[in-house]
Design a protein around this motif. Structure first.
Motif, PDB file in Angstrom:
ATOM      1  N   VAL A  15       0.867  -1.171   0.000  1.00  0.00           N
ATOM      2  CA  VAL A  15       0.000   0.000   0.000  1.00  0.00           C
ATOM      3  C   VAL A  15       0.902   1.219   0.000  1.00  0.00           C
ATOM      4  CG1 VAL A  15      -1.800   1.282   1.198  1.00  0.00           C
ATOM      5  CG2 VAL A  15      -1.793  -1.227   1.280  1.00  0.00           C
ATOM      6  N   LEU A  16       0.802   2.030  -1.038  1.00  0.00           N
ATOM      7  CA  LEU A  16       1.606   3.244  -1.151  1.00  0.00           C
ATOM      8  C   LEU A  16       0.751   4.425  -0.716  1.00  0.00           C
ATOM      9  CD1 LEU A  16       2.305   1.231  -3.723  1.00  0.00           C
ATOM     10  CD2 LEU A  16       3.865   3.079  -4.313  1.00  0.00           C
ATOM     11  N   SER A  17       1.295   5.251   0.157  1.00  0.00           N
ATOM     12  CA  SER A  17       0.566   6.414   0.642  1.00  0.00           C
ATOM     13  C   SER A  17       1.388   7.671   0.411  1.00  0.00           C
ATOM     14  CB  SER A  17       0.261   6.245   2.136  1.00  0.00           C
ATOM     15  OG  SER A  17      -0.300   7.422   2.665  1.00  0.00           O
ATOM     16  N   ASP A  18       0.702   8.763   0.153  1.00  0.00           N
ATOM     17  CA  ASP A  18       1.392  10.041  -0.048  1.00  0.00           C
ATOM     18  C   ASP A  18       0.357  11.157  -0.027  1.00  0.00           C
ATOM     19  OD1 ASP A  18       4.430  10.690  -1.317  1.00  0.00           O
ATOM     20  OD2 ASP A  18       2.946  12.277  -1.585  1.00  0.00           O
ATOM     21  N   ILE A  19       0.779  12.356   0.323  1.00  0.00           N
ATOM     22  CA  ILE A  19      -0.112  13.514   0.267  1.00  0.00           C
ATOM     23  C   ILE A  19      -0.440  13.883  -1.180  1.00  0.00           C
ATOM     24  CG2 ILE A  19       1.729  15.264   0.275  1.00  0.00           C
ATOM     25  CD1 ILE A  19      -0.048  16.886   2.217  1.00  0.00           C
ATOM     26  N   ASN A  20       0.436  13.484  -2.108  1.00  0.00           N
ATOM     27  CA  ASN A  20       0.254  13.727  -3.541  1.00  0.00           C
ATOM     28  C   ASN A  20      -0.606  12.606  -4.125  1.00  0.00           C
ATOM     29  OD1 ASN A  20       0.456  13.989  -6.323  1.00  0.00           O
ATOM     30  ND2 ASN A  20       2.681  14.216  -6.361  1.00  0.00           N
ATOM     31  N   ALA A  21      -1.906  12.852  -4.224  1.00  0.00           N
ATOM     32  CA  ALA A  21      -2.846  11.803  -4.619  1.00  0.00           C
ATOM     33  C   ALA A  21      -2.576  11.268  -6.015  1.00  0.00           C
ATOM     34  CB  ALA A  21      -4.278  12.330  -4.523  1.00  0.00           C
TER      35      ALA A  21
ATOM     36  N   MET B 266       0.346  12.876   6.359  1.00  0.00           N
ATOM     37  CA  MET B 266       0.851  12.288   7.594  1.00  0.00           C
ATOM     38  C   MET B 266       0.977  13.307   8.721  1.00  0.00           C
ATOM     39  SD  MET B 266       1.002   9.074   7.170  1.00  0.00           S
ATOM     40  CE  MET B 266       1.933   8.584   8.625  1.00  0.00           C
ATOM     41  N   GLY B 267       0.612  14.544   8.451  1.00  0.00           N
ATOM     42  CA  GLY B 267       0.527  15.548   9.504  1.00  0.00           C
ATOM     43  C   GLY B 267      -0.884  15.685  10.061  1.00  0.00           C
ATOM     44  N   ASP B 268      -1.815  14.882   9.524  1.00  0.00           N
ATOM     45  CA  ASP B 268      -3.214  14.936   9.939  1.00  0.00           C
ATOM     46  C   ASP B 268      -3.571  13.607  10.598  1.00  0.00           C
ATOM     47  OD1 ASP B 268      -6.076  14.669   9.954  1.00  0.00           O
ATOM     48  OD2 ASP B 268      -6.222  16.236   8.441  1.00  0.00           O
ATOM     49  N   MET B 269      -3.728  13.612  11.910  1.00  0.00           N
ATOM     50  CA  MET B 269      -3.925  12.358  12.638  1.00  0.00           C
ATOM     51  C   MET B 269      -5.220  11.654  12.255  1.00  0.00           C
ATOM     52  SD  MET B 269      -1.079  12.680  13.968  1.00  0.00           S
ATOM     53  CE  MET B 269      -0.406  14.087  13.065  1.00  0.00           C
ATOM     54  N   ASP B 270      -6.269  12.426  11.936  1.00  0.00           N
ATOM     55  CA  ASP B 270      -7.527  11.815  11.506  1.00  0.00           C
ATOM     56  C   ASP B 270      -7.353  11.086  10.175  1.00  0.00           C
ATOM     57  OD1 ASP B 270      -8.871  12.731  13.751  1.00  0.00           O
ATOM     58  OD2 ASP B 270      -9.565  14.571  12.773  1.00  0.00           O
ATOM     59  N   GLN B 271      -6.582  11.680   9.266  1.00  0.00           N
ATOM     60  CA  GLN B 271      -6.343  11.023   7.983  1.00  0.00           C
ATOM     61  C   GLN B 271      -5.539   9.729   8.155  1.00  0.00           C
ATOM     62  OE1 GLN B 271      -5.118  13.167   4.463  1.00  0.00           O
ATOM     63  NE2 GLN B 271      -5.993  15.087   5.222  1.00  0.00           N
ATOM     64  N   ILE B 272      -4.595   9.732   9.088  1.00  0.00           N
ATOM     65  CA  ILE B 272      -3.805   8.519   9.326  1.00  0.00           C
ATOM     66  C   ILE B 272      -4.707   7.384   9.791  1.00  0.00           C
ATOM     67  CG2 ILE B 272      -2.004   7.471  10.739  1.00  0.00           C
ATOM     68  CD1 ILE B 272      -0.651  10.245  10.827  1.00  0.00           C
TER      69      ILE B 272
ATOM     70  N   VAL C 235       6.786  20.480  10.755  1.00  0.00           N
ATOM     71  CA  VAL C 235       7.802  19.444  10.593  1.00  0.00           C
ATOM     72  C   VAL C 235       7.644  18.372  11.665  1.00  0.00           C
ATOM     73  CG1 VAL C 235      10.277  18.962  10.639  1.00  0.00           C
ATOM     74  CG2 VAL C 235       9.435  20.987   9.448  1.00  0.00           C
ATOM     75  N   MET C 236       7.441  18.784  12.896  1.00  0.00           N
ATOM     76  CA  MET C 236       7.290  17.816  13.980  1.00  0.00           C
ATOM     77  C   MET C 236       6.023  16.984  13.817  1.00  0.00           C
ATOM     78  SD  MET C 236      10.078  18.275  15.618  1.00  0.00           S
ATOM     79  CE  MET C 236       9.892  17.378  17.147  1.00  0.00           C
ATOM     80  N   ASP C 237       4.946  17.616  13.344  1.00  0.00           N
ATOM     81  CA  ASP C 237       3.687  16.890  13.140  1.00  0.00           C
ATOM     82  C   ASP C 237       3.859  15.737  12.154  1.00  0.00           C
ATOM     83  OD1 ASP C 237       2.294  18.472  14.898  1.00  0.00           O
ATOM     84  OD2 ASP C 237       1.343  19.712  13.360  1.00  0.00           O
ATOM     85  N   VAL C 238       4.522  16.013  11.034  1.00  0.00           N
ATOM     86  CA  VAL C 238       4.694  14.984  10.007  1.00  0.00           C
ATOM     87  C   VAL C 238       5.780  13.988  10.388  1.00  0.00           C
ATOM     88  CG1 VAL C 238       5.325  14.552   7.592  1.00  0.00           C
ATOM     89  CG2 VAL C 238       3.890  16.527   8.179  1.00  0.00           C
ATOM     90  N   ASN C 239       6.932  14.501  10.796  1.00  0.00           N
ATOM     91  CA  ASN C 239       8.125  13.667  10.954  1.00  0.00           C
ATOM     92  C   ASN C 239       8.160  12.868  12.253  1.00  0.00           C
ATOM     93  OD1 ASN C 239       8.710  15.103   8.655  1.00  0.00           O
ATOM     94  ND2 ASN C 239      10.739  15.759   9.311  1.00  0.00           N
ATOM     95  N   VAL C 240       7.493  13.354  13.294  1.00  0.00           N
ATOM     96  CA  VAL C 240       7.532  12.657  14.585  1.00  0.00           C
ATOM     97  C   VAL C 240       6.140  12.185  15.006  1.00  0.00           C
ATOM     98  CG1 VAL C 240       8.207  12.770  17.005  1.00  0.00           C
ATOM     99  CG2 VAL C 240       9.533  14.016  15.297  1.00  0.00           C
ATOM    100  N   THR C 241       5.193  13.116  15.108  1.00  0.00           N
ATOM    101  CA  THR C 241       3.861  12.733  15.578  1.00  0.00           C
ATOM    102  C   THR C 241       3.204  11.756  14.610  1.00  0.00           C
ATOM    103  OG1 THR C 241       3.644  14.909  16.605  1.00  0.00           O
ATOM    104  CG2 THR C 241       1.657  13.581  16.424  1.00  0.00           C
ATOM    105  N   GLY C 242       3.352  12.000  13.328  1.00  0.00           N
ATOM    106  CA  GLY C 242       2.784  11.078  12.332  1.00  0.00           C
ATOM    107  C   GLY C 242       3.378   9.690  12.438  1.00  0.00           C
TER     108      GLY C 242
END
Length: 249
Positions: A31-37, A58-64, A104-111
């Motif tokens: 499964v490939l995922s990316d913000i670029n649909a 990956m910066g949006d926890m609901d989307q994850i 940056v922290m939202d995507v790179n760490v929290t995500g």
């Protein structure tokens, strides 16, 4: 391993796509995922086999969480998670905005945390002895002043990898990371086009060349496989020898 599912985030191009490609060759359904649909859809179509694309920020926890709901309902539980998605957002430290730092922290760490926790919970329920591979960087160890948030985030990924590996070891779920050095991707295009910048990059690279995205993909696929069955909590630096260098070549 045709019944095993691998999820790769940030997989529309570059290192993420290379990871997906090698994992597919190793027998995973990816499964490939990316913000670029559109980009991730095209990437999935390039792979041989029955692989799918799911857009996700990956910066949006609901989307994850929605992504995992979709994967588990339509494909199956994830056996191997590759947390590759990341952003850098360069800037001068004294002028660096809190908004950029938090992004940056939202995507790179929290995500990474949210995706890993969700994947691990399902692995436990399903009795899967899975693998999580995080994308760190040599900048977890050595810093560049123009990317303060990125350096902080990759240091966080390194430590999060260790903490998760200890928490999940009793369940035989392994967690490791890969730390790329100078890799020939779109992010390095400016260096490739500038002879002086390339000279500087090579001066700190003992192997005297950039690495390829495929070489990172090979390391990720190794850590995701049974060939690395006794490795957990580690970061493997794929950097052409850079971190071992105490002088320029």
């Amino acid at each position: 391993m045709t019944d095993k599912i691998a999820l790769v985030t940030g997989a529309a191009q570059g290192i993420g796509y290379a990871c997906a490609e090698v994992l597919a060759e190793d027998g995973f359904r990816v499964v490939l995922s990316d913000i670029n649909a559109e980009g991730v859809k095209a990437a999935a179509e390039k792979l041989d086999g029955d692989h799918i694309a799911i857009p996700c920020d990956m910066g949006d926890m609901d989307q994850i969480n929605a992504m995992f709901d979709k994967i588990e309902a339509e494909v199956g539980p994830v056996h191997a998670l590759v947390n590759n998605a990341g952003v850098a957002l360069p800037g001068n430290f004294l002028d660096y905005s809190l908004e950029h730092f938090q992004k940056v922290m939202d995507v790179n760490v929290t995500g990474v945390f949210v995706a890993s926790q969700r994947a691990a919970k399902t692995m436990l329920v399903k009795g899967i002895e899975g693998s999580i591979v995080n994308m760190s960087s040599i900048n977890a160890v050595v810093a560049i002043p123009a990317i303060p948030a990125y350096c902080a985030s990759k240091g966080g990924v390194m430590q999060l990898t260790k903490a998760m590996s200890l928490a999940l070891a009793p369940h035989n779920i392994r967690v490791n990371a890969v730390g790329p050095g100078s890799i020939d991707t779109e992010m390095m295009a400016g260096v490739n086009a500038n002879p002086e910048a390339m000279k500087m990059a090579m001066s700190r690279t003992p192997l005297q060349r950039m690495g390829s995205a495929r070489e990172i993909g090979n390391a990720v696929a190794f850590l995701a496989s049974e060939r690395a069955s006794y490795i957990t909590g580690e970061t493997i630096y794929v950097d052409g020898g850079r971190l071992g260098l105490n002088y320029v070549c």
